[in-house]
Motif scaffolding. Structure first.
Motif, PDB file in Angstrom:
ATOM      1  N   HIS A  58       0.864  -1.184   0.000  1.00 58.91           N
ATOM      2  CA  HIS A  58       0.000   0.000   0.000  1.00 58.91           C
ATOM      3  C   HIS A  58       0.895   1.226   0.000  1.00 58.91           C
ATOM      4  CE1 HIS A  58      -3.364  -2.513   0.633  1.00 58.91           C
ATOM      5  NE2 HIS A  58      -3.292  -2.618   1.941  1.00 58.91           N
ATOM      6  N   ARG A  59       0.443   2.279  -0.628  1.00 52.81           N
ATOM      7  CA  ARG A  59       1.169   3.549  -0.636  1.00 52.81           C
ATOM      8  C   ARG A  59       0.205   4.669  -0.298  1.00 52.81           C
ATOM      9  NH1 ARG A  59       5.808   3.786  -5.195  1.00 52.81           N
ATOM     10  NH2 ARG A  59       6.604   1.721  -4.812  1.00 52.81           N
ATOM     11  N   PRO A  60       0.742   5.734   0.294  1.00 53.37           N
ATOM     12  CA  PRO A  60      -0.129   6.886   0.539  1.00 53.37           C
ATOM     13  C   PRO A  60      -0.617   7.478  -0.792  1.00 53.37           C
ATOM     14  CG  PRO A  60       1.944   7.087   1.735  1.00 53.37           C
ATOM     15  CD  PRO A  60       2.081   5.927   0.792  1.00 53.37           C
ATOM     16  N   GLU A  61      -1.809   8.002  -0.787  1.00 51.36           N
ATOM     17  CA  GLU A  61      -2.376   8.603  -1.985  1.00 51.36           C
ATOM     18  C   GLU A  61      -1.509   9.772  -2.452  1.00 51.36           C
ATOM     19  OE1 GLU A  61      -6.396  10.996  -3.141  1.00 51.36           O
ATOM     20  OE2 GLU A  61      -6.560   9.397  -1.652  1.00 51.36           O
ATOM     21  N   GLY A  62      -1.164   9.776  -3.709  1.00 53.78           N
ATOM     22  CA  GLY A  62      -0.376  10.861  -4.281  1.00 53.78           C
ATOM     23  C   GLY A  62       1.113  10.793  -3.969  1.00 53.78           C
ATOM     24  N   TRP A  63       1.592   9.654  -3.480  1.00 54.96           N
ATOM     25  CA  TRP A  63       3.005   9.537  -3.101  1.00 54.96           C
ATOM     26  C   TRP A  63       3.889   9.522  -4.339  1.00 54.96           C
ATOM     27  CZ3 TRP A  63       4.882  10.280   1.531  1.00 54.96           C
ATOM     28  CH2 TRP A  63       6.240  10.021   1.746  1.00 54.96           C
ATOM     29  N   ARG A  64       4.919  10.382  -4.353  1.00 58.29           N
ATOM     30  CA  ARG A  64       5.833  10.486  -5.490  1.00 58.29           C
ATOM     31  C   ARG A  64       7.162   9.777  -5.241  1.00 58.29           C
ATOM     32  NH1 ARG A  64       4.542  16.035  -4.714  1.00 58.29           N
ATOM     33  NH2 ARG A  64       6.683  16.241  -4.043  1.00 58.29           N
ATOM     34  N   GLY A  65       7.497   9.517  -3.997  1.00 62.79           N
ATOM     35  CA  GLY A  65       8.754   8.846  -3.684  1.00 62.79           C
ATOM     36  C   GLY A  65       9.839   9.774  -3.189  1.00 62.79           C
ATOM     37  N   ASP A  66       9.678  11.081  -3.388  1.00 65.68           N
ATOM     38  CA  ASP A  66      10.680  12.017  -2.894  1.00 65.68           C
ATOM     39  C   ASP A  66      10.117  12.916  -1.800  1.00 65.68           C
ATOM     40  OD1 ASP A  66       8.999  13.522  -4.472  1.00 65.68           O
ATOM     41  OD2 ASP A  66      10.591  14.619  -5.490  1.00 65.68           O
ATOM     42  N   ASP A  67       8.955  12.559  -1.278  1.00 63.95           N
ATOM     43  CA  ASP A  67       8.331  13.321  -0.204  1.00 63.95           C
ATOM     44  C   ASP A  67       8.954  12.950   1.140  1.00 63.95           C
ATOM     45  OD1 ASP A  67       6.194  14.637  -1.775  1.00 63.95           O
ATOM     46  OD2 ASP A  67       5.500  12.582  -2.071  1.00 63.95           O
ATOM     47  N   PRO A  68       8.904  13.849   2.129  1.00 60.90           N
ATOM     48  CA  PRO A  68       9.424  13.483   3.455  1.00 60.90           C
ATOM     49  C   PRO A  68       8.533  12.419   4.088  1.00 60.90           C
ATOM     50  CG  PRO A  68       8.372  15.635   3.526  1.00 60.90           C
ATOM     51  CD  PRO A  68       8.390  15.207   2.090  1.00 60.90           C
TER      52      PRO A  68
END
Length: 178
Positions: free
Chosen positions: A32-42
């Motif tokens: 699962h990933r957070p909605e809108g996760w780009r991979g370079d977020d804190p």
């Protein structure tokens, strides 16, 4: 007196040393990933201190110190705040800027899996500081080790072992941090 080193995962009990099974923590595209996760977020999660939910807990693998900011510290019950101990040293950041802490405090921090099925608690020595910040707490390497947690900014999750198996915490979605 002779002391032996125990390996990670070994605990001392009245019956002797026991070994806690450490499961492999892996990350995959199926997680699962957070909605809108780009991979370079804190990597910012939610945790709790006793019954107080703390939002905006920043996972900082570059920090040795565990920080609680004064605005968050004030939310704790007075009987907990009474345990704040003075400190003699300054806190120095990576730019060389230093702050005089308000003190240190020993508090139980609990992380809860995204499905609310698993929890893990560790006693953390926080350094309380007076400084404006968008986070409430910064958790460093020491706490990650105590919790047996592995963060992945690429996946937007933090995984940790529990007696029931590996569990996962989703990072706060970036749109909620704005």
């Amino acid at each position: 007196m002779i002391r032996s080193k125990r390996s990670r995962g070994e605990q001392q009990t009245e019956q002797g040393t026991t070994r806690t099974p450490m499961r492999t923590l892996t990350f995959s595209v199926q997680d699962h990933r957070p909605e809108g996760w780009r991979g370079d977020d804190p990597l910012v999660i939610q945790a709790s201190i006793r019954d107080v939910t703390i939002h905006r807990v920043y996972m900082d693998t570059g920090s040795l110190a565990d920080i609680i900011y004064e605005h968050c510290f004030r939310l704790l019950l007075d009987r907990w705040k009474d345990n704040l101990q003075p400190t003699m040293g300054r806190l120095v950041g990576f730019t060389g800027h230093s702050l005089w802490p308000l003190g240190t405090i020993h508090l139980p921090l609990t992380i809860t899996s995204h499905d609310k099925q698993q929890k893990k608690t560790a006693l953390i020595d926080f350094v309380a500081i007076r400084h404006a910040a968008e986070h409430n707490i910064i958790l460093g390497r020491t706490t990650l080790l105590k919790l047996g947690a592995v963060p992945s900014t690429m996946h937007g999750v933090m995984k940790f072992n529990t007696p029931m198996g590996a569990s996962m915490i989703l990072a706060t979605p970036p749109k909620e941090l704005q």
